[in-house]
Enzyme design. Sequence first.
Site, PDB file in Angstrom:
ATOM      1  N   HIS A  93      17.010 -36.666  -6.079  1.00 47.92           N
ATOM      2  CA  HIS A  93      16.114 -37.050  -4.978  1.00 47.92           C
ATOM      3  C   HIS A  93      14.703 -36.514  -5.196  1.00 47.92           C
ATOM      4  O   HIS A  93      13.961 -36.348  -4.238  1.00 47.92           O
ATOM      5  CB  HIS A  93      16.684 -36.555  -3.640  1.00 47.92           C
ATOM      6  CG  HIS A  93      18.025 -37.134  -3.330  1.00 47.92           C
ATOM      7  ND1 HIS A  93      18.202 -38.461  -3.001  1.00 47.92           N
ATOM      8  CD2 HIS A  93      19.272 -36.589  -3.338  1.00 47.92           C
ATOM      9  CE1 HIS A  93      19.492 -38.691  -2.806  1.00 47.92           C
ATOM     10  NE2 HIS A  93      20.161 -37.570  -3.009  1.00 47.92           N
ATOM     11  N   GLU A 140      17.767 -17.977  -6.748  1.00 47.04           N
ATOM     12  CA  GLU A 140      17.402 -16.618  -7.147  1.00 47.04           C
ATOM     13  C   GLU A 140      16.924 -16.592  -8.614  1.00 47.04           C
ATOM     14  O   GLU A 140      15.961 -15.908  -8.946  1.00 47.04           O
ATOM     15  CB  GLU A 140      18.602 -15.681  -6.919  1.00 47.04           C
ATOM     16  CG  GLU A 140      18.405 -14.236  -7.319  1.00 47.04           C
ATOM     17  CD  GLU A 140      17.212 -13.537  -6.666  1.00 47.04           C
ATOM     18  OE1 GLU A 140      16.632 -14.055  -5.708  1.00 47.04           O
ATOM     19  OE2 GLU A 140      16.855 -12.456  -7.162  1.00 47.04           O
ATOM     20  N   GLU A 188       8.367 -15.122 -10.368  1.00 40.31           N
ATOM     21  CA  GLU A 188       7.789 -13.841  -9.955  1.00 40.31           C
ATOM     22  C   GLU A 188       7.210 -13.053 -11.125  1.00 40.31           C
ATOM     23  O   GLU A 188       6.133 -12.499 -11.018  1.00 40.31           O
ATOM     24  CB  GLU A 188       8.877 -12.947  -9.330  1.00 40.31           C
ATOM     25  CG  GLU A 188       9.146 -13.176  -7.880  1.00 40.31           C
ATOM     26  CD  GLU A 188      10.215 -12.218  -7.344  1.00 40.31           C
ATOM     27  OE1 GLU A 188      10.025 -11.707  -6.252  1.00 40.31           O
ATOM     28  OE2 GLU A 188      11.245 -11.996  -8.025  1.00 40.31           O
ATOM     29  N   ARG A 217       4.299  -0.471  -4.562  1.00 38.14           N
ATOM     30  CA  ARG A 217       3.938  -0.981  -3.242  1.00 38.14           C
ATOM     31  C   ARG A 217       2.625  -1.755  -3.251  1.00 38.14           C
ATOM     32  O   ARG A 217       2.271  -2.412  -2.270  1.00 38.14           O
ATOM     33  CB  ARG A 217       3.822   0.170  -2.249  1.00 38.14           C
ATOM     34  CG  ARG A 217       5.083   0.998  -2.123  1.00 38.14           C
ATOM     35  CD  ARG A 217       4.869   2.121  -1.158  1.00 38.14           C
ATOM     36  NE  ARG A 217       4.675   1.638   0.185  1.00 38.14           N
ATOM     37  CZ  ARG A 217       5.643   1.367   1.040  1.00 38.14           C
ATOM     38  NH1 ARG A 217       6.881   1.569   0.684  1.00 38.14           N
ATOM     39  NH2 ARG A 217       5.382   0.921   2.236  1.00 38.14           N
ATOM     40  N   LYS A 241       6.403  -4.749  -3.533  1.00 34.88           N
ATOM     41  CA  LYS A 241       7.840  -4.586  -3.328  1.00 34.88           C
ATOM     42  C   LYS A 241       8.185  -4.540  -1.852  1.00 34.88           C
ATOM     43  O   LYS A 241       9.215  -5.037  -1.421  1.00 34.88           O
ATOM     44  CB  LYS A 241       8.303  -3.304  -4.014  1.00 34.88           C
ATOM     45  CG  LYS A 241       9.774  -3.048  -3.850  1.00 34.88           C
ATOM     46  CD  LYS A 241      10.450  -2.953  -5.171  1.00 34.88           C
ATOM     47  CE  LYS A 241      11.936  -3.100  -5.075  1.00 34.88           C
ATOM     48  NZ  LYS A 241      12.388  -4.462  -5.358  1.00 34.88           N
ATOM     49  N   CYS A 244       0.851  -1.182   0.000  1.00 34.16           N
ATOM     50  CA  CYS A 244       0.000   0.000   0.000  1.00 34.16           C
ATOM     51  C   CYS A 244       0.893   1.239   0.000  1.00 34.16           C
ATOM     52  O   CYS A 244       1.871   1.334   0.733  1.00 34.16           O
ATOM     53  CB  CYS A 244      -0.947   0.096   1.178  1.00 34.16           C
ATOM     54  SG  CYS A 244      -2.138  -1.219   1.258  1.00 34.16           S
ATOM     55  N   ASN A 275      -2.029   2.105   5.566  1.00 33.66           N
ATOM     56  CA  ASN A 275      -1.160   1.010   5.146  1.00 33.66           C
ATOM     57  C   ASN A 275      -0.812   0.235   6.398  1.00 33.66           C
ATOM     58  O   ASN A 275      -0.324   0.814   7.357  1.00 33.66           O
ATOM     59  CB  ASN A 275       0.115   1.579   4.486  1.00 33.66           C
ATOM     60  CG  ASN A 275       1.174   0.517   4.268  1.00 33.66           C
ATOM     61  OD1 ASN A 275       0.856  -0.656   4.113  1.00 33.66           O
ATOM     62  ND2 ASN A 275       2.432   0.932   4.265  1.00 33.66           N
ATOM     63  N   GLY A 276      -1.097  -1.057   6.408  1.00 35.36           N
ATOM     64  CA  GLY A 276      -0.801  -1.862   7.597  1.00 35.36           C
ATOM     65  C   GLY A 276      -1.973  -2.767   7.903  1.00 35.36           C
ATOM     66  O   GLY A 276      -2.849  -2.972   7.072  1.00 35.36           O
ATOM     67  N   TRP A 298      -2.622  -2.844  -1.761  1.00 38.93           N
ATOM     68  CA  TRP A 298      -2.304  -4.266  -1.870  1.00 38.93           C
ATOM     69  C   TRP A 298      -3.175  -4.941  -0.829  1.00 38.93           C
ATOM     70  O   TRP A 298      -2.957  -4.774   0.367  1.00 38.93           O
ATOM     71  CB  TRP A 298      -0.816  -4.498  -1.590  1.00 38.93           C
ATOM     72  CG  TRP A 298      -0.355  -5.889  -1.881  1.00 38.93           C
ATOM     73  CD1 TRP A 298       0.150  -6.360  -3.064  1.00 38.93           C
ATOM     74  CD2 TRP A 298      -0.320  -6.997  -0.970  1.00 38.93           C
ATOM     75  NE1 TRP A 298       0.466  -7.682  -2.944  1.00 38.93           N
ATOM     76  CE2 TRP A 298       0.197  -8.102  -1.673  1.00 38.93           C
ATOM     77  CE3 TRP A 298      -0.679  -7.171   0.361  1.00 38.93           C
ATOM     78  CZ2 TRP A 298       0.365  -9.352  -1.083  1.00 38.93           C
ATOM     79  CZ3 TRP A 298      -0.522  -8.419   0.941  1.00 38.93           C
ATOM     80  CH2 TRP A 298      -0.002  -9.497   0.228  1.00 38.93           C
ATOM     81  N   LYS A 317      13.195 -15.348  -9.739  1.00 35.51           N
ATOM     82  CA  LYS A 317      12.968 -14.263 -10.710  1.00 35.51           C
ATOM     83  C   LYS A 317      11.994 -14.720 -11.782  1.00 35.51           C
ATOM     84  O   LYS A 317      11.093 -14.003 -12.162  1.00 35.51           O
ATOM     85  CB  LYS A 317      14.275 -13.846 -11.409  1.00 35.51           C
ATOM     86  CG  LYS A 317      15.215 -12.930 -10.707  1.00 35.51           C
ATOM     87  CD  LYS A 317      14.735 -11.587 -10.340  1.00 35.51           C
ATOM     88  CE  LYS A 317      13.958 -11.599  -9.078  1.00 35.51           C
ATOM     89  NZ  LYS A 317      14.542 -11.402  -7.827  1.00 35.51           N
TER      90      LYS A 317
HETATM   91  C1  G6P Z   1       9.095  -8.832  -1.485  1.00 39.31           C
HETATM   92  C2  G6P Z   1       9.758  -8.342  -2.751  1.00 39.31           C
HETATM   93  C3  G6P Z   1      11.064  -9.097  -2.965  1.00 39.31           C
HETATM   94  C4  G6P Z   1      11.966  -8.950  -1.756  1.00 39.31           C
HETATM   95  C5  G6P Z   1      11.253  -9.383  -0.463  1.00 39.31           C
HETATM   96  C6  G6P Z   1      12.058  -8.975   0.771  1.00 39.31           C
HETATM   97  O1  G6P Z   1       8.682 -10.148  -1.645  1.00 39.31           O
HETATM   98  O2  G6P Z   1       8.897  -8.525  -3.848  1.00 39.31           O
HETATM   99  O3  G6P Z   1      11.720  -8.582  -4.097  1.00 39.31           O
HETATM  100  O4  G6P Z   1      13.107  -9.735  -1.922  1.00 39.31           O
HETATM  101  O5  G6P Z   1       9.984  -8.733  -0.363  1.00 39.31           O
HETATM  102  O6  G6P Z   1      12.098  -7.588   0.824  1.00 39.31           O
HETATM  103  P1  G6P Z   1      13.241  -6.722   1.489  1.00 39.31           P
HETATM  104  O7  G6P Z   1      12.840  -5.318   1.194  1.00 39.31           O
HETATM  105  O8  G6P Z   1      13.182  -7.031   2.969  1.00 39.31           O
HETATM  106  O9  G6P Z   1      14.526  -7.109   0.897  1.00 39.31           O
END
Ligand code: G6P
Length: 612
Positions: free
Chosen positions: A508, A485, A492, A27, A607, A2, A99-100, A73, A489
């Site tokens: 396994h 990672e 996501e 956000r 994010k 948010c 937000n929260g 969000w 990616k």
């Molecule tokens: C969300 C974002 C990710 C990020 C994660 C942790 O899931 O989409 O890209 O890695 O949060 O966020 P931070 O800001 O704590 O690295």
Amino acid sequence: MCGIVAYIGPREAYPILMKGLRRLEYRGYDSAGLCLLNSDLKVFKCKGKVSDLEDHVKDSDISGNIGMAHTRWATHGEPNQINAHPHFSQNKSLAIIHNGIIENYAALRSELMNRGYAFTSDTDTEVLIHLIEDIKINEKVSLQEAVRIALNQVIGAYAIVVISKSSPDKIIAARKGSPLVVGIGKNEFFVASDATPIIEYTDNVVFLNDEEIAIIRRNDELKILTVKNQEKTPYIQKLELSLSAIEKGGYDHFMLKEIFEQPRSIHDSMRGRLHLEQGLVTLGGIRDYEQKLLNAKRIIITACGTSWHAGLVGEYLIEDLARIPVEVEYSSEFRYRNPIITEEDVVIAISQSGETADTLAAIELAKGKGATVLGICNVVGSSIARATHAGVFTHAGPEIGVASTKAFTAQVAVLTLLALLLAQKKGTLPTSHFRRLLVELSTIPDKVEQTLKLNDKVKEIADIYMNATNALYLGRGYNFPVALEGALKLKEISYIHAEGYPAAEMKHGPIALIDEQMPVCVIATRRGTYEKVISNIQEVKARKGKIIAIINEGDETVKNLADHSIEIPETEEILVPLIATIPLQLLSYHIAVMRNCNVDQPRNLAKSVTVE
Ligand code: G6P
């Protein structure tokens, strides 16, 4: 999650609010809304993105020089127009954006219902604005006092802005657990979830602390009160953020821009810390805690998402180079599993945003048990940067694409420096080896630059696999976190199911999935377990899987085995993640673009995850 933005001053609020919302859209982007006060309190909101809100208000009167806006969000209640913010109080004299999460919203809601309040939405936020109205009317107090009393009854996290029809010269904002920044201009004020909507108007900001309420009055000084009614002197800071850093700069997407920024962001994260001539590493932010780290019984790294993957690289680095035991914990698990934490432990929290709720809670838990808590954070002034005892900033610059790219490599660069610093102080590496690593580390930005030249080649491979339904990513040693990672990616942003695995574990389980449709991305750089990874590639080939190999330049052996290979510059084994990650970021990016996915705002993600 948010995004919040508000304005009071001499200008028209609408364009400022909309521009601000667009900057904050990373956000959350399932619904959006705004409120303008111009003799009447007008609220406009709709499902969808900020652009949908723009269409929605097209023919309306959007004048007013006080207002607030929100991009959502969803947590409580599905993303629809009714649940979108702002929310009115019952008599429509007050409006709120939030937000929260108000955790005790159910109890507050039934109390208010007993007192005759009717609820139109499923949100926790509506409870709060009814509560404020109830207090304001029954206790006959000012708006700020009603907000203050209400916040004392609330359990949970909030960043809120409240506007009242009867106070056209006042905005009340408050925070606990969710970020809020107040920008101070000339006879005008801005409020936002982060500084990006504020930067083009002023660089004087106040980051609110938890349980602080900002009373913002037109043509008056900013006043800050705590929820316990103590007055605080606002601590005005100068923002060090440039406008160009938060714009796309000619790229189609923020993600692509951020991938291409990595030579610079890695360099910036090492600048002033890696001293080649003197042969040493310094990390000023944690200088006072070096001894604590060196004496630590163990280091616990806690993080979420991509930052957790960086933490895993950190574990390999610190154990390998400095011989200090390291554990890596998902913050969300760590905080709830009754972990053993002692005063001799050092906890390192890694976070790009510095606002991740679970990581913040893990920090509080560790502090409560007496551990020293350090942060590796990208956002100056963020909650995590402030909650930790000390820390090191990654100087990656603002990361706006929801999928993290340059923040990851900056985190890994900082963790490499930390491991080297500890190794040097502990004497766990021969000087010649230490120096060799230092020299090699200083060449990484150039090698990343070279790797980015592979973009076209990666795009060709993306074109072949854009319709895949599954993908497997394999790596061993330092390349195992890279595999994780890479898979994250892809899923996501392209919504292709992808798994990262330690290459040897494939047999396994995941090997059962392999057939001629299955792309398997293997990070098979020389050194380390190279020979063993070749065996794993053979195992995939024997089952007709398609191999996309990340190899070192000139490696004919794997090139001959693989269906496609991407040749990256050779480096020390411990530094490979900084380079091998790059083609995997590009691969996900191109596949997502080819699939018409919204790369910068993938569905359901946000994010900055400020809810647990
Ligand atoms: C969300 C974002 C990710 C990020 C994660 C942790 O899931 O989409 O890209 O890695 O949060 O966020 P931070 O800001 O704590 O690295």
